[in-house]
Design a protein around this motif. Structure first.
Motif: not given
Length: 347
Positions: A132, A237, A308
């Motif tokens: 993502s 992410g 992340f």
């Protein structure tokens, strides 16, 4: 008869010259070996190293080493038949669909015409990744200036994410691209023009509200997660930070404090970045860190262990080189893959 033979020889020579002229040529950098050179240009060494060495036998150095500044030819891609690309079909449970029943385009359709051919090996076979990129749609994310151009976080995060998706896919992984753009494939320009047509898997319009956007993409991940019970599944992410123009930062990694698996993945990717920076820029210290940050919505709520990543400061001129140079975007994707592979092998 002699004339016919001569014509045939000339024809073969012309064909050979043409085939040689169509090889993609690249220049070795200081510190390169065949492994890093092939990786940087999107070729799996396990698949292409033997062909590369045979193709460049006359220009290699001692012990088959590369010579910095010398030009080398890349072997042609081994093309995977289009029929072998597996479309992701929504699965239903009773009367309720786990994922909206919409057309799901094959992953390779997002790579673009210059990257459509995907060589394949099985180093990550059985692994599942949810990728993502930050922001997208109505929200371009952090903004920077480069001369007269505006740089948007979502475009650069998406390009690195696409490159990572391709590398993972070419090593046999199943990859779900959670944020996707129907017409922006992998781009080799410095300035990536912003647009607003990104969607969330499979083809949901991205909301304007920040919490709704985050919830939408995590809902997509969590709906897919049960399909692959027992598999190695990870969520990554990718974002680009925005700080003061004078703040030069490195790549940072965040995980959920309650996820030992997510922490291990973050540490493995961080370890690879540290090693690669040490080799590529030996006089430059690498200060990127790994830390827990449970306040991040996607880290806190993803059923798949999550990492992340902040790839740098889009407003800093030095950090911008990390994004503006296509080879650097590819290098980051390659280093992420190497860290992921190390993690996958140590599971």
């Amino acid at each position: 008869m002699r004339t016919a033979v001569l014509s045939l020889l000339l024809l073969l020579a012309s064909a050979l010259a043409f085939s040689q002229a169509t090889y993609r040529r690249v220049v070795a950098r200081r510190g390169d070996n065949t492994y890093t050179l092939l990786r940087r240009h999107g070729l799996a060494p396990a698949t292409y190293q033997r062909a590369f060495l045979a193709l460049n036998r006359a220009t290699l150095g001692k012990n088959k080493t590369l010579v910095a500044g010398r030009q080398y030819r890349l072997p042609p891609l081994v093309r995977r038949p289009v029929a072998a690309v597996r479309p992701i079909k929504p699965r239903t449970t009773g009367k309720t669909a786990a994922v909206p029943k919409k057309v799901v385009l094959p992953l390779t359709s997002f790579f673009g015409k210059n990257y459509g051919a995907v060589p394949s090996d099985g180093l990550l076979r059985g692994a599942v990744f949810y990728l993502s990129s930050g922001h997208g749609g109505p929200d371009p994310g952090a903004m920077g200036k480069y001369g007269s151009h505006t740089l948007a976080e979502d475009e650069y995060a998406y390009d690195v994410t696409l490159r990572l998706a391709r590398v993972l896919y070419m090593h046999g992984a199943l990859v779900y691209l959670i944020i996707r753009d129907p017409n922006d494939g992998i781009r080799d320009q410095a300035v990536l023009l912003p647009d607003y047509d990104e969607v969330t898997y499979p083809s949901q319009p991205i909301p304007r509200n920040q919490l709704a956007r985050l919830r939408q993409r995590i809902n997509a991940v969590n709906a897919l997660y049960p399909r692959h019970k027992g598999a190695y599944q990870r969520f990554l992410g990718l974002h680009v930070d925005s700080r003061s123009e004078g703040k030069n930062i490195d790549v940072f990694f965040y995980h959920n404090s309650s996820s030992a698996v997510g922490k291990r993945l973050a540490q493995n990717i961080h370890r690879m970045f540290t090693a690669r920076y040490k080799r590529a820029q030996p006089n430059r210290p690498y200060s990127g860190t790994v830390s827990a940050r449970n306040t991040l919505f996607v880290v806190r709520n993803s059923r798949a262990p999550a990492v992340f990543m902040e790839l740098g400061n889009i407003r800093n001129a030095k950090d911008q080189r990390r994004f503006l140079i296509p080879d650097n975007r590819q290098a980051m994707a390659n280093w992420m893959y190497e860290g992921i592979l190390a993690d996958y092998r140590s599971r």
